[in-house]
Write an enzyme that holds these catalytic residues in place. Structure first.
Site, PDB file in Angstrom:
ATOM      1  N   SER A 127       0.832  -1.205   0.000  1.00 39.62           N
ATOM      2  CA  SER A 127       0.000   0.000   0.000  1.00 39.62           C
ATOM      3  C   SER A 127       0.861   1.248   0.000  1.00 39.62           C
ATOM      4  CB  SER A 127      -0.895   0.008   1.243  1.00 39.62           C
ATOM      5  OG  SER A 127      -1.515   1.257   1.427  1.00 39.62           O
ATOM      6  N   TYR A 152      -2.446  -0.164  10.004  1.00 43.97           N
ATOM      7  CA  TYR A 152      -2.622  -0.750   8.672  1.00 43.97           C
ATOM      8  C   TYR A 152      -1.327  -0.624   7.872  1.00 43.97           C
ATOM      9  CZ  TYR A 152      -4.095  -1.094   3.794  1.00 43.97           C
ATOM     10  OH  TYR A 152      -4.190  -1.431   2.471  1.00 43.97           O
TER      11      TYR A 152
END
Length: 335
Positions: A127, A152
């Protein structure tokens, strides 16, 4: 190829499965169909795949260690594309254990399956959030990413580190793809553009964080699918130019790579909202708020490495991508 695709009922997973099936690959799709968002949307995505030649679906959680070992023991895969993960930056502040299970335990289960199955290539979703507190733009794979600002992001960085370990120890070719704000038809309802469309059509105000002073490298879903499939076809290889005295985070002496996959054209959040308003034919009432914990003010992908390796980099204009999303949204929700 015979490909294991995790997160097959997800936004990106459905589109990649369609791309693989269209070229004649065999796809075994797995998903746990959790209720992080509307399960009916996940089931509708699966309905686009089930019944097509070459596709099989298995309901399975990648964090199920015994179930994953059984799957790899029964099947013989050429490659794995891992898109299964607990997504979302803000939700990681509320339910951190979900991220540890899916993004860490599940990831190890996949690495172990690939190791023992002697797979040709393991491709996984990282990501843009791994860039965390970085402010040097555009974000480059060659820069350090040691300062995440959300759990995350930390789990995604951990995935890259774990993948490198398996590339080094077992010669497993691994490639991580740092996705930049993916949008388009069949998208995730927790993403800002989806929330905006829903609120605008319902006549509700939209929450605009950081008082609208955000930039995102919005990347259209078809570009993501094309990039992932091209990378799958090019297993990572050791970098002969790697120098351990000056280690490059993007490569290794092992068969390991990471690539940015973004549009290389950051867009102001207010400009994106204007594109949505134009496509919807309605103006939004805006509720301006401070930046949220875990968010970063801007993302911008340097895609030179992806282009050099695959001959491709995303380039769909935001106006066109938003128009296609709105067309799908109106049709799917009949509004």
């Amino acid at each position: 190829m015979k490909v294991l695709l995790t997160g097959a009922a997800g936004f990106i997973g459905m589109h990649i499965a369609q791309r693989l099936l269209a070229r004649g690959d065999e796809v075994v799709g797995i998903d746990n169909l959790n209720d992080y968002y509307d399960v009916r949307l996940k089931e509708a995505r699966l309905a686009q795949l089930e019944g097509r030649p070459g596709f099989r679906f298995v309901r399975l959680d990648i964090a199920d260690t015994a179930g994953m070992a059984e799957l790899f023991g029964k099947e013989s895969f050429d490659g794995v594309i891992n898109l299964a993960a607990q997504a979302g930056v803000r939700y990681s502040l509320q339910n951190p254990h979900a991220y540890a299970q899916s993004n860490l335990v599940g990831f190890v289960n996949l690495l172990e399956g690939c190791r023992h199955g002697k797979l040709k290539h393991f491709v996984y979703a990282s990501s843009s959030s791994v860039y965390g507190g970085n402010t040097k733009m555009p974000f480059s794979e060659h820069d350090s990413v040691d300062h995440p600002v959300s759990l995350y992001a930390a789990t995604k960085k951990s995935n890259e580190l774990m993948a490198h370990t398996y590339s080094h120890l077992f010669g497993l070719p691994t490639t991580g793809l740092r996705f930049f704000t993916v949008y388009g038809p069949w998208g995730r309802p927790d993403m800002s553009y989806f929330l905006f469309a829903d609120a605008i059509l319902a006549g509700r105000p939209i929450d605009v964080f950081n008082h609208g002073k955000m930039q995102r490298d919005f990347t259209y879903i078809d570009d993501i699918a094309e990039g992932v499939v091209r990378v799958l076809d090019r297993p990572a290889a050791p970098d002969p130019a790697f120098v351990k005295e000056r280690p490059d985070p993007a490569t290794s002496w092992a068969p390991y790579r990471v690539y940015n996959i973004g549009n290389h054209q950051p867009v102001e959040l207010m400009t994106y909202i204007e594109a949505l308003e134009a496509a919807l034919g309605r103006k939004a009432e805006k509720n301006f708020l401070p930046i949220q914990a875990g968010d970063v003010p801007a993302t911008y992908a340097d895609t030179a490495e992806l282009r050099g390796a695959t001959g491709f980099a995303p380039a769909t204009p935001v106006g066109e991508g938003v128009r296609r999303f709105v067309e799908w949204y109106r049709g799917y929700y009949r509004v």
